[in-house]
Design a protein around this motif. Structure first.
Motif, PDB file in Angstrom:
ATOM      1  N   ASP A  76      -5.591   5.053 103.635  1.00  0.00           N
ATOM      2  CA  ASP A  76      -6.052   4.118 104.573  1.00  0.00           C
ATOM      3  C   ASP A  76      -6.995   3.150 103.983  1.00  0.00           C
ATOM      4  O   ASP A  76      -6.790   1.965 104.161  1.00  0.00           O
ATOM      5  CB  ASP A  76      -6.514   4.932 105.648  1.00  0.00           C
ATOM      6  CG  ASP A  76      -5.085   5.382 106.753  1.00  0.00           C
ATOM      7  OD1 ASP A  76      -3.972   4.850 106.497  1.00  0.00           O
ATOM      8  OD2 ASP A  76      -5.501   6.127 107.660  1.00  0.00           O
ATOM      9  N   ARG A  77      -8.129   3.733 103.392  1.00  0.00           N
ATOM     10  CA  ARG A  77      -9.199   2.814 102.985  1.00  0.00           C
ATOM     11  C   ARG A  77      -8.681   2.009 101.868  1.00  0.00           C
ATOM     12  O   ARG A  77      -8.953   0.734 101.750  1.00  0.00           O
ATOM     13  CB  ARG A  77     -10.313   3.660 102.340  1.00  0.00           C
ATOM     14  CG  ARG A  77     -11.278   4.445 103.436  1.00  0.00           C
ATOM     15  CD  ARG A  77     -12.463   4.774 102.986  1.00  0.00           C
ATOM     16  NE  ARG A  77     -12.371   5.824 101.705  1.00  0.00           N
ATOM     17  CZ  ARG A  77     -12.292   7.106 102.073  1.00  0.00           C
ATOM     18  NH1 ARG A  77     -12.391   7.527 103.333  1.00  0.00           N
ATOM     19  NH2 ARG A  77     -12.052   7.789 101.220  1.00  0.00           N
ATOM     20  N   LEU A  78      -7.792   2.459 100.908  1.00  0.00           N
ATOM     21  CA  LEU A  78      -7.092   1.532  99.997  1.00  0.00           C
ATOM     22  C   LEU A  78      -6.238   0.549 100.405  1.00  0.00           C
ATOM     23  O   LEU A  78      -6.248  -0.550  99.952  1.00  0.00           O
ATOM     24  CB  LEU A  78      -6.421   2.499  98.799  1.00  0.00           C
ATOM     25  CG  LEU A  78      -7.126   3.534  97.805  1.00  0.00           C
ATOM     26  CD1 LEU A  78      -6.209   4.238  97.276  1.00  0.00           C
ATOM     27  CD2 LEU A  78      -7.960   2.501  96.904  1.00  0.00           C
ATOM     28  N   MET A  79      -5.693   0.747 101.401  1.00  0.00           N
ATOM     29  CA  MET A  79      -4.699  -0.288 102.072  1.00  0.00           C
ATOM     30  C   MET A  79      -5.512  -1.379 102.741  1.00  0.00           C
ATOM     31  O   MET A  79      -5.166  -2.484 102.515  1.00  0.00           O
ATOM     32  CB  MET A  79      -3.737   0.595 103.244  1.00  0.00           C
ATOM     33  CG  MET A  79      -2.544   1.110 102.547  1.00  0.00           C
ATOM     34  SD  MET A  79      -1.896   2.282 103.899  1.00  0.00           S
ATOM     35  CE  MET A  79      -1.177   0.875 104.707  1.00  0.00           C
ATOM     36  N   ARG A  80      -6.653  -0.702 103.265  1.00  0.00           N
ATOM     37  CA  ARG A  80      -7.570  -1.950 103.875  1.00  0.00           C
ATOM     38  C   ARG A  80      -8.109  -2.882 102.801  1.00  0.00           C
ATOM     39  O   ARG A  80      -8.475  -3.884 102.974  1.00  0.00           O
ATOM     40  CB  ARG A  80      -8.736  -1.238 104.813  1.00  0.00           C
ATOM     41  CG  ARG A  80      -8.118  -0.726 106.140  1.00  0.00           C
ATOM     42  CD  ARG A  80      -9.115  -0.723 107.156  1.00  0.00           C
ATOM     43  NE  ARG A  80     -10.228   0.435 106.538  1.00  0.00           N
ATOM     44  CZ  ARG A  80     -10.173   1.802 106.651  1.00  0.00           C
ATOM     45  NH1 ARG A  80      -8.954   2.478 107.391  1.00  0.00           N
ATOM     46  NH2 ARG A  80     -11.026   2.470 106.207  1.00  0.00           N
ATOM     47  N   LEU A 130      -8.553  -7.760  99.612  1.00  0.00           N
ATOM     48  CA  LEU A 130      -8.442  -8.582  98.299  1.00  0.00           C
ATOM     49  C   LEU A 130      -7.479  -9.336  98.289  1.00  0.00           C
ATOM     50  O   LEU A 130      -7.446 -10.771  97.713  1.00  0.00           O
ATOM     51  CB  LEU A 130      -8.149  -7.465  97.175  1.00  0.00           C
ATOM     52  CG  LEU A 130      -9.396  -6.547  97.015  1.00  0.00           C
ATOM     53  CD1 LEU A 130      -8.928  -5.420  95.738  1.00  0.00           C
ATOM     54  CD2 LEU A 130     -10.480  -7.380  96.401  1.00  0.00           C
ATOM     55  N   ARG A 131      -6.315  -9.325  98.927  1.00  0.00           N
ATOM     56  CA  ARG A 131      -5.239 -10.181  99.316  1.00  0.00           C
ATOM     57  C   ARG A 131      -5.636 -11.240 100.106  1.00  0.00           C
ATOM     58  O   ARG A 131      -5.513 -12.710  99.608  1.00  0.00           O
ATOM     59  CB  ARG A 131      -4.112  -9.583 100.019  1.00  0.00           C
ATOM     60  CG  ARG A 131      -2.600 -10.576  99.868  1.00  0.00           C
ATOM     61  CD  ARG A 131      -1.578  -9.693 100.433  1.00  0.00           C
ATOM     62  NE  ARG A 131      -1.217  -8.594  99.895  1.00  0.00           N
ATOM     63  CZ  ARG A 131      -1.309  -7.298 100.476  1.00  0.00           C
ATOM     64  NH1 ARG A 131      -1.998  -7.294 101.661  1.00  0.00           N
ATOM     65  NH2 ARG A 131      -0.979  -6.221  99.748  1.00  0.00           N
ATOM     66  N   ASP A 132      -6.313 -11.234 101.008  1.00  0.00           N
ATOM     67  CA  ASP A 132      -7.070 -12.491 101.976  1.00  0.00           C
ATOM     68  C   ASP A 132      -7.954 -13.334 100.901  1.00  0.00           C
ATOM     69  O   ASP A 132      -7.889 -14.463 100.886  1.00  0.00           O
ATOM     70  CB  ASP A 132      -7.737 -11.770 102.989  1.00  0.00           C
ATOM     71  CG  ASP A 132      -6.764 -11.419 103.911  1.00  0.00           C
ATOM     72  OD1 ASP A 132      -5.723 -11.598 104.070  1.00  0.00           O
ATOM     73  OD2 ASP A 132      -7.232 -10.552 105.075  1.00  0.00           O
ATOM     74  N   GLU A 133      -9.028 -12.568 100.375  1.00  0.00           N
ATOM     75  CA  GLU A 133      -9.736 -13.064  99.441  1.00  0.00           C
ATOM     76  C   GLU A 133      -9.205 -13.979  98.258  1.00  0.00           C
ATOM     77  O   GLU A 133      -9.512 -15.119  98.035  1.00  0.00           O
ATOM     78  CB  GLU A 133     -10.700 -12.166  98.767  1.00  0.00           C
ATOM     79  CG  GLU A 133     -11.751 -11.550  99.537  1.00  0.00           C
ATOM     80  CD  GLU A 133     -12.836 -10.545  98.879  1.00  0.00           C
ATOM     81  OE1 GLU A 133     -12.913 -10.770  97.553  1.00  0.00           O
ATOM     82  OE2 GLU A 133     -13.433  -9.653  99.657  1.00  0.00           O
ATOM     83  N   ASN A 134      -7.980 -13.355  97.673  1.00  0.00           N
ATOM     84  CA  ASN A 134      -7.185 -13.775  96.837  1.00  0.00           C
ATOM     85  C   ASN A 134      -6.810 -15.213  97.229  1.00  0.00           C
ATOM     86  O   ASN A 134      -6.762 -16.493  96.552  1.00  0.00           O
ATOM     87  CB  ASN A 134      -6.148 -12.806  96.051  1.00  0.00           C
ATOM     88  CG  ASN A 134      -5.849 -13.652  94.875  1.00  0.00           C
ATOM     89  OD1 ASN A 134      -6.402 -14.045  94.122  1.00  0.00           O
ATOM     90  ND2 ASN A 134      -4.209 -13.432  94.836  1.00  0.00           N
ATOM     91  N   ARG A 135      -6.264 -15.371  98.383  1.00  0.00           N
ATOM     92  CA  ARG A 135      -5.652 -16.280  99.185  1.00  0.00           C
ATOM     93  C   ARG A 135      -6.506 -17.462  99.240  1.00  0.00           C
ATOM     94  O   ARG A 135      -6.354 -18.686  98.918  1.00  0.00           O
ATOM     95  CB  ARG A 135      -4.901 -15.930 100.453  1.00  0.00           C
ATOM     96  CG  ARG A 135      -4.077 -17.154 100.979  1.00  0.00           C
ATOM     97  CD  ARG A 135      -3.435 -16.890 102.420  1.00  0.00           C
ATOM     98  NE  ARG A 135      -2.747 -15.397 102.258  1.00  0.00           N
ATOM     99  CZ  ARG A 135      -3.185 -14.142 102.700  1.00  0.00           C
ATOM    100  NH1 ARG A 135      -4.337 -14.373 103.683  1.00  0.00           N
ATOM    101  NH2 ARG A 135      -2.318 -13.226 102.868  1.00  0.00           N
ATOM    102  N   VAL A 136      -7.807 -17.131  99.872  1.00  0.00           N
ATOM    103  CA  VAL A 136      -8.879 -18.221  99.890  1.00  0.00           C
ATOM    104  C   VAL A 136      -9.434 -18.831  98.540  1.00  0.00           C
ATOM    105  O   VAL A 136      -9.483 -20.013  98.564  1.00  0.00           O
ATOM    106  CB  VAL A 136     -10.121 -17.441 100.456  1.00  0.00           C
ATOM    107  CG1 VAL A 136     -11.259 -18.329 100.668  1.00  0.00           C
ATOM    108  CG2 VAL A 136      -9.857 -17.090 102.030  1.00  0.00           C
ATOM    109  N   LEU A 137      -9.420 -17.811  97.614  1.00  0.00           N
ATOM    110  CA  LEU A 137      -9.769 -18.464  96.198  1.00  0.00           C
ATOM    111  C   LEU A 137      -8.698 -19.341  95.662  1.00  0.00           C
ATOM    112  O   LEU A 137      -9.170 -20.419  95.189  1.00  0.00           O
ATOM    113  CB  LEU A 137      -9.926 -17.415  95.272  1.00  0.00           C
ATOM    114  CG  LEU A 137     -11.350 -16.671  95.710  1.00  0.00           C
ATOM    115  CD1 LEU A 137     -11.543 -15.377  94.623  1.00  0.00           C
ATOM    116  CD2 LEU A 137     -12.449 -17.422  95.359  1.00  0.00           C
TER     117      LEU A 137
END
Length: 71
Positions: free
Chosen positions: A17-21, A26-33
């Motif tokens: 669960d922690r890894l999925m979160r 990280l996916r959200d941060e990558n999209r922002v970057l």
């Protein structure tokens, strides 16, 4: 023995669960970057275009001044 296995399964589920979160974060941060990079690339292209326009205008002015000097 069963309690130990159950406890290990629970711990494993928590880690997953922690890894999925973390993956979601990280996916959200990558999209922002990536969006920021795209914006900066567009801004850079606009600045390069402005710079080229200014350089061309300066060269034209210099040419006109040289032509005035010669006449």
């Amino acid at each position: 023995m069963v309690d130990s296995v159950t406890e290990q399964v629970i711990q494993l589920e928590q880690r997953v669960d922690r890894l999925m979160r973390l993956c979601d974060q990280l996916r959200d941060e990558n999209r922002v970057l990536l969006n920021a990079q795209e914006s900066l690339n567009a801004e850079r292209a606009a600045l390069l275009d402005k710079n080229e326009t200014a350089r061309a205008r300066l060269e034209a002015m210099i040419s006109r001044l040289k032509a005035l000097e010669q006449s």
